[in-house]
Design an enzyme around this catalytic site. Sequence first.
Site: not given
Ligand code: NCD
Length: 306
Positions: A51-52, A80, A101, A129
Site C-alpha cells: 500500500r504505502t 553493496k 521506508r 509511520h
Molecule cells: C503498516 C506498516 O508498514 O507499519 N502497513 C502499512 O504501511 N499500511 C502496518 C503493518 O505492516 O502491519
Amino acid sequence: MRHLMSPLDFSVEELDQLLDLANDIEKNPEKYAHACDGKKIATLFYEPSTRTRLSFEAAMMNLGGKALGFSSADSSSASKGESVADTIRVVSCFADICAMRHPKEGAPLVASLASSIPVINAGDGGHQHPTQTLTDLLTIRSLKGHLDNITIGLCGDLKFGRTVHSLIEALVRYEGVKFVLISPEELRIPDYIRDDVLKASGHEFKEVIRLEDALPELDLLYMTRVQKERFFNEDDYVRMKDFYILDKEKMQLARPDMLVLHPLPRVNEISVEVDSDPRAAYFRQVQYGVYVRMALILTLLEVEVC
Ligand code: NCD
C-alpha cells in the site's frame, strides 16, 4: 525545505489544512491532474510494502508526475554497503521528493539531513509511520466528522506497531480523545508512549487484555497485525499471532456506528466475514491514503492549485 518524519512535524492547523486539501482532491480530482507535471517521486523502500509504496506512486501519477525507485534493499546499492546519506545525495539528482521506508529507526531522519529534496518517512522500524497516521486521521475525520471527543481502541501489537505509535502521538493533540489499549502483556505499548505521550498529555487511557471487554464503549477500533518481522524468536510470534481475532460474533458487542480501521496488511486478526459489515472501514481507509499522500506531496513541494 520541509521533510515529514513524525506527525508532529505539522501543527494541528497545518494538519487541518492538509486534510481539507485531501478532501478537495477527493471531490475534484481533475483540478489536480496536472499539478505536478514534470515532477518525480523516488520511493526508496528497504522493507516490504504494498500500500504505502504503491499509494505514493499512484498519488504522484494522479498529480501528473512520475515515480521511480526500488522496493527492496537487495535490489539497491545498500546491498553493496552504501549509506542512506550517500543514497539520498544521489537520488536528489534524479527526483523532486522522496519517500523512504527502512527497518532501522531514524534512517529516514539521517537521510533528510543529507538531502536536498523533501524526505518523507514511510515507516522506520518499529518507530513511526506518519503517512499512515495522516491516512487514519483523514479516514476518521471524513467518516466520523471530527477528530475530538472519540473513544478509540487500539488492539494487537502495540509494542512493535509503528502505526499505533504515530496515531497516538497525533490524537493526543485533540480534546476529549479516550484511549483503550488492548494487547497481550508481552505486546503492551512502549513506556515512552505510555509515559511521555499519554500520561504527559493528561488524556484518559486504560490498558486491557480482553477485546470483548473493551468493544461496547468504542467509537473506533484500530486493529493491528502482530509484527512478525520484529520478533527475535519465532516461537514467541507463533504464540502471539492469533491472540485476537475479530469476528462476526464479537462485532455484535460493538456499537452500531463503531468503525473498524486497520492499516493493513491483515493476517488473521480480522476474520474475512467482517469485511461485509458496514462498520468495516479498512478498505475505504486505503483510498483515503492516496488522497492524503497527494495532499502531502503538494504541500511539501509547495505547489498551489487555484
Ligand atoms: C503498516 C506498516 O508498514 O507499519 N502497513 C502499512 O504501511 N499500511 C502496518 C503493518 O505492516 O502491519
